[in-house]
Design a protein around this motif. Structure first.
Motif, short mmCIF file in Angstrom:
data_model
loop_
_atom_site.label_atom_id
_atom_site.label_comp_id
_atom_site.label_asym_id
_atom_site.label_seq_id
_atom_site.Cartn_x
_atom_site.Cartn_y
_atom_site.Cartn_z
N VAL A 220 0.86 -1.19 0.00
CA VAL A 220 0.00 0.00 0.00
C VAL A 220 0.89 1.24 0.00
O VAL A 220 1.67 1.45 0.94
N ALA A 221 0.80 2.02 -1.06
CA ALA A 221 1.63 3.24 -1.18
C ALA A 221 0.93 4.23 -2.09
O ALA A 221 0.15 3.84 -2.96
N GLY A 222 1.20 5.50 -1.89
CA GLY A 222 0.58 6.51 -2.74
C GLY A 222 0.97 6.36 -4.19
O GLY A 222 0.12 6.38 -5.08
N ASP A 223 2.27 6.20 -4.44
CA ASP A 223 2.76 6.16 -5.81
C ASP A 223 3.86 5.12 -5.95
O ASP A 223 4.72 4.98 -5.06
N PHE A 224 3.84 4.42 -7.06
CA PHE A 224 4.90 3.49 -7.43
C PHE A 224 5.55 4.02 -8.70
O PHE A 224 5.15 3.67 -9.81
N VAL A 225 6.52 4.91 -8.54
CA VAL A 225 7.21 5.52 -9.67
C VAL A 225 8.70 5.55 -9.36
O VAL A 225 9.11 5.32 -8.22
N ARG A 226 9.51 5.84 -10.36
CA ARG A 226 10.96 5.79 -10.19
C ARG A 226 11.56 7.06 -9.59
O ARG A 226 12.76 7.11 -9.31
N THR A 227 10.76 8.09 -9.43
CA THR A 227 11.26 9.34 -8.86
C THR A 227 10.81 9.47 -7.41
O THR A 227 9.81 8.90 -7.00
N GLY A 228 11.56 10.24 -6.63
CA GLY A 228 11.23 10.42 -5.23
C GLY A 228 11.81 9.31 -4.38
O GLY A 228 12.18 8.25 -4.88
N GLY A 229 11.85 9.52 -3.07
CA GLY A 229 12.46 8.56 -2.17
C GLY A 229 11.62 7.31 -1.98
O GLY A 229 11.93 6.25 -2.51
N MET A 230 10.51 7.42 -1.23
CA MET A 230 9.71 6.24 -0.95
C MET A 230 9.01 5.72 -2.20
O MET A 230 8.79 4.51 -2.33
N ASP A 231 8.70 6.60 -3.15
CA ASP A 231 8.06 6.16 -4.40
C ASP A 231 8.98 5.22 -5.17
O ASP A 231 8.56 4.17 -5.67
N ALA A 232 10.24 5.62 -5.29
CA ALA A 232 11.21 4.79 -6.00
C ALA A 232 11.46 3.49 -5.26
O ALA A 232 11.62 2.42 -5.88
N ALA A 233 11.49 3.54 -3.94
CA ALA A 233 11.72 2.33 -3.15
C ALA A 233 10.57 1.35 -3.31
O ALA A 233 10.78 0.14 -3.46
#
Length: 381
Positions: free
Chosen positions: A7-20
């Motif tokens: 469960v996460a707001g965004d799954f993208v390659r940019t940003g800290g937790m998003d990239a992780a």
């Protein structure tokens, strides 16, 4: 094989937790794990992988605050749907109370931001933080496994959130070794040309939002004003980031006569280009659970002047440790450390290149594999 729910707001390659989150989900799917993503946004490359199931959650009015309770609701629903198969449910912070794994990228209890801007915006930020405090404590105490992104965040998980020390672990982020690497001579020249730099003046960059004082830009501004009063100081400061105070800082720079000594670039999607064009990074952050932007800068071969209290500072070693900032409120000390860097740029560059090799050797796949091993071991699976 147990399915996973993240469960996460965004799954993208940019940003800290998003990239992780993108990296963890991608690694699981590529290994044949049924992977359910409860999110507002999922990158196309990830959504297209076999075994990935996207559960799209609306983000009303584009607001993270309004979207947060919907992530929790959708996440609990997917967990119930898969309950008979004993899913691994990964909550990011306190965003889903169904999480048997809590992944901490930021601990709200560790820092109370001073939010600037309109009164309504400040009131909304205060209310959102209160809810985040309740949620992250509840999830961290309930989870069977708590994973943090640094040693300092791990300590915050136990000391501030009440997580069981026996269930708490930390796993450092991985690196995108191909994207964030030292540039070739030609790539550096092109990056500087693209930013309109036609001279050899060294550049220090700051990467971060200007909506509150957490990133410490106010301290950097004061240090830079002090340095620019010295005739010998020749470096330029480049600020990549947007936020509610961007225009105010532009005005302050102009009023202080620093309009040609500080370049405010606003939001940049090409942060790598800014890093490749620069010679050092300054990050006097007051709180940083990890600091992926700092890691990316070092991976690009830049010495980093970063707060000792940032999680990523745990990975800074050798001669670069003399650039670590003990007090992010001390502009005089920061100015002195910038002078230290400027006085031995080549030595610090050499040390940064060596650390770049070490950091880039640990990939996002390494992080994901380590996380999975810890989670399955702790859950006895």
């Amino acid at each position: 094989m147990r399915p996973w729910v993240i469960v996460a707001g965004d799954f993208v390659r940019t940003g800290g937790m998003d990239a992780a989150n993108h990296a963890l989900a991608s690694w699981l799917a590529r290994r044949g794990t049924e992977t359910h993503l409860v999110a507002h946004r999922v990158a196309d490359d990830l959504a297209a992988l076999p075994g990935v199931h996207v559960h799209a959650v609306p983000r009303p009015l584009g607001s993270h605050t309004l979207g947060f309770p919907l992530l929790d609701r959708w996440g609990r629903g997917v967990a119930r749907m898969l309950a008979g198969r004993d899913p691994v449910v990964v909550a990011n912070g306190g965003n889903c109370r169904a999480g048997n794994v809590a992944w901490l990228h930021y601990v709200h209890a560790a820092y109370a931001p001073e939010v600037r801007g309109q009164p309504v915006r400040r009131m909304m930020a205060i209310a959102a933080r209160r809810k985040a405090l309740r949620d992250e404590r509840a999830v961290a105490r309930r989870a069977r496994v708590v994973i943090s992104n640094s040693g300092v965040t791990n300590r915050h998980a136990t000391d501030l959130l009440g997580a069981d020390p026996k269930s708490a672990h930390f796993v450092y982020y991985g690196a995108d070794a191909e994207r964030f690497r030292p540039p070739s001579a030609a790539e550096r020249v092109e990056a500087r040309r693209a930013l309109g730099w036609n001279d050899a003046r060294p550049a220090v960059c700051f990467v971060g939002a200007l909506g509150d004082r957490r990133k410490g830009f106010d301290t950097l501004f004061a240090a830079w004003a002090r340095l620019c009063a010295e005739p010998a100081w020749d470096a330029r400061l480049v600020v990549a980031g947007a936020g509610g105070e961007l225009e105010a800082w532009r005005r302050r720079a102009a009023e202080a006569g620093l309009g040609d000594r500080i370049a405010f670039l606003g939001f940049r999607s090409d942060v790598r280009q800014v890093l490749w064009a620069s010679d050092a990074l300054a990050a006097p952050t007051r709180y940083e659970a990890y600091g992926l932007a700092v890691q990316e800068a070092v991976c690009c071969g830049l010495p980093a002047l970063v707060s000792e209290r940032a999680g990523v500072a745990e990975r800074i070693r050798g001669p670069l440790r003399n650039l670590l900032i003990p007090d992010p409120d001390d502009a005089v000390d920061l100015a002195e450390r910038l002078r230290t860097w400027r006085g031995s740029m080549e030595a610090h560059r050499t040390a940064a290149l060596a650390l770049s090799d070490a950091l880039r050797a640990r990939t996002w796949d390494d992080m994901a594999a380590e996380m999975r091993a810890i989670i399955l071991r702790e859950e006895g699976a």
